[in-house]
Design an enzyme around this catalytic site. Structure first.
Site, short mmCIF file in Angstrom:
data_model
loop_
_atom_site.label_atom_id
_atom_site.label_comp_id
_atom_site.label_asym_id
_atom_site.label_seq_id
_atom_site.Cartn_x
_atom_site.Cartn_y
_atom_site.Cartn_z
N PHE A 33 0.85 -1.19 0.00
CA PHE A 33 0.00 0.00 0.00
C PHE A 33 0.88 1.24 0.00
CE2 PHE A 33 -3.01 -3.16 0.95
CZ PHE A 33 -4.27 -2.64 0.66
N ALA A 34 0.75 2.03 -1.06
CA ALA A 34 1.51 3.27 -1.19
C ALA A 34 0.51 4.42 -1.20
CB ALA A 34 2.34 3.26 -2.47
N ILE A 35 0.04 4.75 0.00
CA ILE A 35 -0.96 5.79 0.16
C ILE A 35 -0.29 7.09 0.59
CG2 ILE A 35 -3.11 6.43 1.32
CD1 ILE A 35 -3.37 3.94 -0.43
N ASP A 94 4.50 -4.53 4.09
CA ASP A 94 4.55 -3.07 4.14
C ASP A 94 5.49 -2.55 3.06
OD1 ASP A 94 2.82 -3.03 6.27
OD2 ASP A 94 4.38 -2.75 7.79
N ASP A 121 7.30 0.26 3.19
CA ASP A 121 8.49 0.97 3.67
C ASP A 121 9.55 -0.01 4.17
OD1 ASP A 121 6.75 0.29 5.72
OD2 ASP A 121 7.30 1.97 6.99
N HIS A 173 7.31 -11.22 15.06
CA HIS A 173 7.71 -9.81 15.16
C HIS A 173 9.12 -9.72 15.76
CE1 HIS A 173 7.67 -5.57 16.13
NE2 HIS A 173 6.48 -5.44 15.55
N THR A 191 2.23 -7.22 23.02
CA THR A 191 1.31 -6.07 22.98
C THR A 191 0.02 -6.43 22.25
OG1 THR A 191 2.49 -5.24 21.03
CG2 THR A 191 3.11 -4.34 23.18
N GLU A 205 -2.69 -5.11 12.95
CA GLU A 205 -1.79 -6.11 13.54
C GLU A 205 -2.44 -6.83 14.72
OE1 GLU A 205 2.72 -5.70 13.79
OE2 GLU A 205 2.10 -5.16 15.82
#
Length: 296
Positions: free
Chosen positions: A53-55, A143, A145, A165, A177, A235
């Site tokens: 996703f490149a928003i 992702d 990035d 993770h 978390t 997540e």
């Protein structure tokens, strides 16, 4: 094909967990022979789709992502790059290897990044139903990035896979978390949970990714009606899904490592790494172009 015979009483690694209690393999360097796997997947003529996703300002990451994917991702196999974006004119034209194609999927933008993060489940689900099942056999959802810095091949493919993770690979479950509010559909009690999975790298067959994203989207909408937003957004819902729908394969932190974390002894390879960035840079595209990724 000639290769060393596997040794029944000599496991390839003894320093890391290689299989889960439900007998799903955990993929580490040394746990597989990529030549054998490539031969098997070539027989099946597999095509792999990878979604990003490149928003808004994140369009600046697409070039590095695809250029490094061309070098390291599914080398020798057919690949569709699915880029979801609200700014199609910002996606640069890149030369791809034969058998690979770039597909631009125009989608709405949202004001809040949290909304963008959570809405991607809906978008992946809808496109899986409408087109992905016709075009690819497996989907890899990551992702944008990030960059590939070492080989990532068919060893990751399975019915449905998640990635441990990098912040929680050695922590107790009560420190994960997870969403801890019982009112949320993402709620996980402190005495439950296997691993903490990253929301930035998951996948599987199109049918199984549809099930995962459909669950996450519906759970988010249920929470939204109650004015609840899970602590780590999509997540949190991925972790809830994998708790009760165990992944058939798990990727080690080799497949998503965070820049600046250093290199622990057990981590022989860093196959996918996050790009160093900061909020000020994200607000300035010219500054983003000068971001230095973690050197491997």
């Amino acid at each position: 094909m000639l290769y060393d015979k596997p040794q029944t009483l000599k496991p390839p690694r003894v320093d890391v967990l290689m299989v889960t209690p439900w007998l799903a393999p955990i993929i580490w360097d040394g746990s597989f022979n990529i030549d054998i796997l490539n031969a098997q997947f070539h027989q099946r003529n597999v095509r792999v789709g990878i979604t990003v996703f490149a928003i808004k300002k994140y369009t600046v990451f697409v070039k590095t992502f695809i250029e490094t994917a061309e070098q390291f991702f599914m080398v020798g196999h057919k690949v569709n790059y699915y880029v979801f974006t609200d700014q199609a004119n910002e996606i640069v034209n890149l030369t791809l290897t034969e058998g690979r194609q770039l597909v631009i999927l125009e989608v709405p933008s949202y004001k809040r990044w949290q909304e963008v993060s959570m809405r991607r489940m809906e978008m992946i689900r809808d496109h899986a139903r409408q087109r992905f099942f016709k075009e690819v056999d497996f989907l890899v959802c990551v992702d944008v990035d990030m960059k590939f810095s070492d080989s990532v091949g068919v060893e990751i493919l399975s019915d449905v896979f998640g990635t441990v993770h990098p912040s929680y690979y050695n922590g107790p479950r009560n420190r994960f978390t997870y969403e801890r509010r019982p009112r949320s559909t993402a709620y996980i009690p402190r005495d439950e949970g296997d691993f903490y999975y990253a929301g930035g790298h998951f996948g599987g067959t199109v049918a199984e990714v549809y099930k995962l994203t459909n669950f996450c989207h519906n759970a988010m909408m249920t929470d939204k009606e109650k004015n609840i937003e899970a602590i780590w957004h999509d997540e949190s819902y991925v972790n809830k899904y994998f708790l009760y729908h165990k992944p058939t394969k798990i990727l080690s932190p080799e497949y998503l490592w965070i820049s600046g974390y250093g290199v622990p002894v057990f981590l022989r390879r860093r196959r996918v790494v996050t790009l160093l960035k900061n909020n000020n840079a994200i607000r300035n595209k010219r500054a983003l172009l000068n971001i230095k990724s973690y050197k491997t």
